[in-house]
Design a protein around this motif. Structure first.
Motif, PDB file in Angstrom:
ATOM      1  N   ALA A 135      57.649   8.885  15.216  1.00  0.00           N
ATOM      2  CA  ALA A 135      58.146   7.531  14.949  1.00  0.00           C
ATOM      3  C   ALA A 135      59.605   7.561  14.510  1.00  0.00           C
ATOM      4  CB  ALA A 135      57.282   6.856  13.882  1.00  0.00           C
ATOM      5  N   SER A 136      59.990   8.552  13.730  1.00  0.00           N
ATOM      6  CA  SER A 136      61.377   8.655  13.267  1.00  0.00           C
ATOM      7  C   SER A 136      62.330   8.945  14.422  1.00  0.00           C
ATOM      8  CB  SER A 136      61.501   9.756  12.216  1.00  0.00           C
ATOM      9  OG  SER A 136      60.778   9.406  11.066  1.00  0.00           O
ATOM     10  N   ILE A 137      61.933   9.833  15.313  1.00  0.00           N
ATOM     11  CA  ILE A 137      62.775  10.149  16.468  1.00  0.00           C
ATOM     12  C   ILE A 137      62.927   8.911  17.356  1.00  0.00           C
ATOM     13  CG2 ILE A 137      62.862  11.492  18.611  1.00  0.00           C
ATOM     14  CD1 ILE A 137      61.614  13.816  16.909  1.00  0.00           C
ATOM     15  N   LEU A 138      61.829   8.200  17.574  1.00  0.00           N
ATOM     16  CA  LEU A 138      61.907   6.957  18.356  1.00  0.00           C
ATOM     17  C   LEU A 138      62.828   5.952  17.672  1.00  0.00           C
ATOM     18  CD1 LEU A 138      58.166   6.543  19.422  1.00  0.00           C
ATOM     19  CD2 LEU A 138      60.092   7.216  20.876  1.00  0.00           C
ATOM     20  N   GLY A 139      62.791   5.913  16.341  1.00  0.00           N
ATOM     21  CA  GLY A 139      63.668   5.020  15.585  1.00  0.00           C
ATOM     22  C   GLY A 139      65.130   5.385  15.741  1.00  0.00           C
ATOM     23  N   ILE A 140      65.430   6.669  15.765  1.00  0.00           N
ATOM     24  CA  ILE A 140      66.813   7.106  15.964  1.00  0.00           C
ATOM     25  C   ILE A 140      67.287   6.722  17.362  1.00  0.00           C
ATOM     26  CG2 ILE A 140      68.280   9.163  16.217  1.00  0.00           C
ATOM     27  CD1 ILE A 140      66.596  10.380  13.884  1.00  0.00           C
ATOM     28  N   ILE A 141      66.423   6.889  18.349  1.00  0.00           N
ATOM     29  CA  ILE A 141      66.781   6.491  19.713  1.00  0.00           C
ATOM     30  C   ILE A 141      67.027   4.984  19.769  1.00  0.00           C
ATOM     31  CG2 ILE A 141      65.961   6.343  22.103  1.00  0.00           C
ATOM     32  CD1 ILE A 141      64.391   8.972  21.511  1.00  0.00           C
ATOM     33  N   LEU A 142      66.192   4.221  19.066  1.00  0.00           N
ATOM     34  CA  LEU A 142      66.371   2.764  19.012  1.00  0.00           C
ATOM     35  C   LEU A 142      67.722   2.405  18.396  1.00  0.00           C
ATOM     36  CD1 LEU A 142      65.261  -0.118  19.350  1.00  0.00           C
ATOM     37  CD2 LEU A 142      64.092   0.172  17.164  1.00  0.00           C
ATOM     38  N   ILE A 143      68.078   3.077  17.325  1.00  0.00           N
ATOM     39  CA  ILE A 143      69.377   2.828  16.689  1.00  0.00           C
ATOM     40  C   ILE A 143      70.510   3.168  17.665  1.00  0.00           C
ATOM     41  CG2 ILE A 143      70.940   3.603  14.849  1.00  0.00           C
ATOM     42  CD1 ILE A 143      68.357   3.984  13.116  1.00  0.00           C
ATOM     43  N   LEU A 144      70.374   4.271  18.378  1.00  0.00           N
ATOM     44  CA  LEU A 144      71.396   4.641  19.373  1.00  0.00           C
ATOM     45  C   LEU A 144      71.525   3.586  20.460  1.00  0.00           C
ATOM     46  CD1 LEU A 144      70.771   8.485  19.711  1.00  0.00           C
ATOM     47  CD2 LEU A 144      72.699   7.327  18.607  1.00  0.00           C
ATOM     48  N   PHE A 145      70.397   3.003  20.888  1.00  0.00           N
ATOM     49  CA  PHE A 145      70.443   1.916  21.866  1.00  0.00           C
ATOM     50  C   PHE A 145      71.270   0.755  21.334  1.00  0.00           C
ATOM     51  CE2 PHE A 145      67.032   1.966  25.351  1.00  0.00           C
ATOM     52  CZ  PHE A 145      67.174   3.329  25.557  1.00  0.00           C
ATOM     53  N   MET A 146      71.122   0.462  20.053  1.00  0.00           N
ATOM     54  CA  MET A 146      71.855  -0.655  19.463  1.00  0.00           C
ATOM     55  C   MET A 146      73.346  -0.342  19.352  1.00  0.00           C
ATOM     56  SD  MET A 146      69.759  -3.108  18.829  1.00  0.00           S
ATOM     57  CE  MET A 146      68.895  -2.679  20.324  1.00  0.00           C
ATOM     58  N   ILE A 147      73.677   0.920  19.152  1.00  0.00           N
ATOM     59  CA  ILE A 147      75.088   1.296  18.991  1.00  0.00           C
ATOM     60  C   ILE A 147      75.811   1.328  20.348  1.00  0.00           C
ATOM     61  CG2 ILE A 147      76.649   3.180  18.327  1.00  0.00           C
ATOM     62  CD1 ILE A 147      74.579   3.849  16.111  1.00  0.00           C
ATOM     63  N   VAL A 148      75.178   1.880  21.355  1.00  0.00           N
ATOM     64  CA  VAL A 148      75.862   2.077  22.643  1.00  0.00           C
ATOM     65  C   VAL A 148      75.589   0.950  23.638  1.00  0.00           C
ATOM     66  CG1 VAL A 148      75.925   4.577  22.405  1.00  0.00           C
ATOM     67  CG2 VAL A 148      74.002   3.520  23.593  1.00  0.00           C
ATOM     68  N   LYS A 149      75.048  -0.146  23.167  1.00  0.00           N
ATOM     69  CA  LYS A 149      74.752  -1.277  24.063  1.00  0.00           C
ATOM     70  C   LYS A 149      76.016  -1.734  24.787  1.00  0.00           C
ATOM     71  CE  LYS A 149      75.342  -4.919  20.657  1.00  0.00           C
ATOM     72  NZ  LYS A 149      75.866  -4.207  19.561  1.00  0.00           N
ATOM     73  N   PRO A 150      75.863  -2.324  25.965  1.00  0.00           N
ATOM     74  CA  PRO A 150      77.062  -2.789  26.677  1.00  0.00           C
ATOM     75  C   PRO A 150      77.704  -3.971  25.951  1.00  0.00           C
ATOM     76  CG  PRO A 150      75.053  -3.380  27.851  1.00  0.00           C
ATOM     77  CD  PRO A 150      74.645  -2.550  26.696  1.00  0.00           C
TER      78      PRO A 150
END
Length: 151
Positions: A135-150
């Motif tokens: 769950a934590s790794i998925l959360g980090i990926i989710l945060i990365l999605f929010m940072i690198v969004k177009p």
């Protein structure tokens, strides 16, 4: 619209941030009493992602609706899928394991000396850690999605 972005970002930070403290609470080398206290604290910390995460999702959906983005954009769709996966792992899978672990810890001192109980406790704690790490790794990926969004 700027206020909606602030709500989204703050609710995500407040909601997600405390969940990473759970890794300390689920550490392996604890006595039964320490683990019981850690699980009680873990339960209290779970209010943050439940409330903050929910507000982040609602505000995120509102941001999508208020802007030119649509739900077909890969990063938005990916974020929603990741959020659902985190909920499945954290609530659907980790929750029952932690409940079993707490029940095992509440058996009493007599059972603590039983090797079978100790083995079950160790196995449940290891399973809980694997699920929590997932769950934590998925959360980090989710945060990365929010940072690198177009933009």
């Amino acid at each position: 619209m700027e206020w909606l972005i602030w709500i989204h970002v703050l609710s995500a930070m407040i909601g997600i941030g405390p969940t990473y403290f759970g890794h300390i609470l689920l550490r392996k080398k604890q006595s039964s009493n320490q683990l019981q206290q850690s699980l009680a604290l873990f339960g209290l910390l779970n209010y943050f992602p439940k409330i903050g995460g929910s507000i982040a999702v609602v505000s995120g959906v509102a941001l999508v609706a208020a802007t030119g983005w649509n739900f077909a954009d890969l990063w938005i769709l990916g974020s929603l899928v990741l959020y659902v996966m985190i909920q499945i792992v954290a609530v659907g899978m980790l929750g029952p394991v932690l409940k079993q672990l707490m029940q095992l810890l509440n058996i009493g001192d007599d059972a603590e000396n039983d090797p079978g109980v100790a083995t079950n406790k160790t196995a449940l704690l290891a399973k809980a850690n694997r699920l929590y790490n997932t769950a934590s790794i998925l959360g980090i990926i989710l945060i990365l999605f929010m940072i690198v969004k177009p933009m």
